[in-house]
Write a protein that holds these residues in place. Structure first.
Motif, PDB file in Angstrom:
ATOM      1  N   MET A   1       2.915  12.948  35.381  1.00  0.00           N
ATOM      2  CA  MET A   1       2.310  11.786  35.686  1.00  0.00           C
ATOM      3  C   MET A   1       2.991  10.843  34.671  1.00  0.00           C
ATOM      4  SD  MET A   1       0.144   9.872  37.720  1.00  0.00           S
ATOM      5  CE  MET A   1      -0.677   8.442  37.744  1.00  0.00           C
ATOM      6  N   ALA A   2       3.183  11.149  33.307  1.00  0.00           N
ATOM      7  CA  ALA A   2       3.460  10.286  32.644  1.00  0.00           C
ATOM      8  C   ALA A   2       4.909  10.313  32.643  1.00  0.00           C
ATOM      9  CB  ALA A   2       3.104  10.950  31.225  1.00  0.00           C
ATOM     10  N   VAL A   3       5.703  11.142  33.152  1.00  0.00           N
ATOM     11  CA  VAL A   3       7.095  11.075  33.409  1.00  0.00           C
ATOM     12  C   VAL A   3       7.451  10.071  34.421  1.00  0.00           C
ATOM     13  CG1 VAL A   3       9.222  12.283  34.313  1.00  0.00           C
ATOM     14  CG2 VAL A   3       7.691  13.435  32.826  1.00  0.00           C
ATOM     15  N   LYS A   4       6.725  10.072  35.688  1.00  0.00           N
ATOM     16  CA  LYS A   4       6.890   8.950  36.651  1.00  0.00           C
ATOM     17  C   LYS A   4       6.795   7.465  36.142  1.00  0.00           C
ATOM     18  CE  LYS A   4       5.249   7.904  41.246  1.00  0.00           C
ATOM     19  NZ  LYS A   4       4.580   8.215  42.512  1.00  0.00           N
ATOM     20  N   ILE A   5       5.633   7.358  35.453  1.00  0.00           N
ATOM     21  CA  ILE A   5       5.335   6.085  34.729  1.00  0.00           C
ATOM     22  C   ILE A   5       6.536   5.661  33.736  1.00  0.00           C
ATOM     23  CG2 ILE A   5       4.134   4.793  33.138  1.00  0.00           C
ATOM     24  CD1 ILE A   5       1.823   6.608  34.295  1.00  0.00           C
ATOM     25  N   LYS A   6       7.005   6.536  33.141  1.00  0.00           N
ATOM     26  CA  LYS A   6       8.203   6.319  32.207  1.00  0.00           C
ATOM     27  C   LYS A   6       9.498   5.940  33.037  1.00  0.00           C
ATOM     28  CE  LYS A   6      10.313   8.301  28.076  1.00  0.00           C
ATOM     29  NZ  LYS A   6      10.486   9.450  27.146  1.00  0.00           N
ATOM     30  N   HIS A   7       9.804   6.742  33.943  1.00  0.00           N
ATOM     31  CA  HIS A   7      10.780   6.301  34.872  1.00  0.00           C
ATOM     32  C   HIS A   7      10.755   4.880  35.555  1.00  0.00           C
ATOM     33  CE1 HIS A   7      14.161   6.958  37.605  1.00  0.00           C
ATOM     34  NE2 HIS A   7      13.070   6.640  38.727  1.00  0.00           N
ATOM     35  N   LYS A   9       8.897   2.322  34.306  1.00  0.00           N
ATOM     36  CA  LYS A   9       9.160   1.392  33.246  1.00  0.00           C
ATOM     37  C   LYS A   9      10.717   1.277  33.135  1.00  0.00           C
ATOM     38  CE  LYS A   9       5.217   1.603  30.390  1.00  0.00           C
ATOM     39  NZ  LYS A   9       4.663   1.928  29.050  1.00  0.00           N
ATOM     40  N   ARG A  10      11.379   2.191  32.948  1.00  0.00           N
ATOM     41  CA  ARG A  10      12.754   1.986  32.770  1.00  0.00           C
ATOM     42  C   ARG A  10      13.560   1.388  33.973  1.00  0.00           C
ATOM     43  NH1 ARG A  10      17.959   3.437  34.209  1.00  0.00           N
ATOM     44  NH2 ARG A  10      17.256   4.949  35.836  1.00  0.00           N
ATOM     45  N   ALA A  11      13.100   1.734  35.091  1.00  0.00           N
ATOM     46  CA  ALA A  11      13.667   1.028  36.292  1.00  0.00           C
ATOM     47  C   ALA A  11      13.444  -0.287  36.413  1.00  0.00           C
ATOM     48  CB  ALA A  11      13.103   1.677  37.621  1.00  0.00           C
ATOM     49  N   ARG A  12      12.228  -0.660  36.011  1.00  0.00           N
ATOM     50  CA  ARG A  12      11.720  -2.091  35.837  1.00  0.00           C
ATOM     51  C   ARG A  12      12.699  -2.856  34.923  1.00  0.00           C
ATOM     52  NH1 ARG A  12       6.064  -2.299  34.127  1.00  0.00           N
ATOM     53  NH2 ARG A  12       5.856  -0.978  35.930  1.00  0.00           N
TER      54      ARG A  12
END
Length: 121
Positions: A1-7, A9-12
């Motif tokens: 779950m944390a990896v998806k949120i991190k990805h 954020k970077r995409a944003r």
């Protein structure tokens, strides 16, 4: 779950940067992508939608140097490599697109290597 949120954020962050950074034929965009083990760089003309030059830490020419793409030394080599290839195609001025990553570590090392190689941005 944390990896998806991190990805996400970077995409944003990357979308926010891309609103301002656009590659033209006179000043194409130097794009950086960073994975855990490798680093990739492309010079892109956004108006023609084509990649003009690319370099990465997965190429045979890079692997012959004996460096790792997961550290700053390897990123500097990739920066020098993309600068050399860009100068061969008469590309001297570029716009730097950090790809949503913070400007330190491997991303900064790649940019410094490209500047040492002769690119202006």
């Amino acid at each position: 779950m944390a990896v998806k949120i991190k990805h996400e954020k970077r995409a944003r962050r990357h979308r926010r940067v891309r609103r301002k950074v656009v590659g033209t034929p006179e000043r194409p965009r130097l794009n950086v992508f960073r994975s855990l083990n490798h680093i990739y760089a492309q010079i892109v003309d956004d108006t023609a939608r084509e990649t003009l030059v690319s370099a990465s830490s997965r190429e045979e020419t890079f692997e012959a140097s004996g460096k790792s793409g997961a550290n700053a030394e390897g990123a500097t080599v990739v920066g020098n490599l993309i600068a050399k290839r860009a100068l061969e195609k008469n590309i001297k001025h570029v716009v730097f697109d950090r790809g949503g990553y913070r400007y330190h570590g491997r991303v900064k090392a790649l940019a410094d290597g490209a500047r040492q190689g002769g690119l202006d941005f």
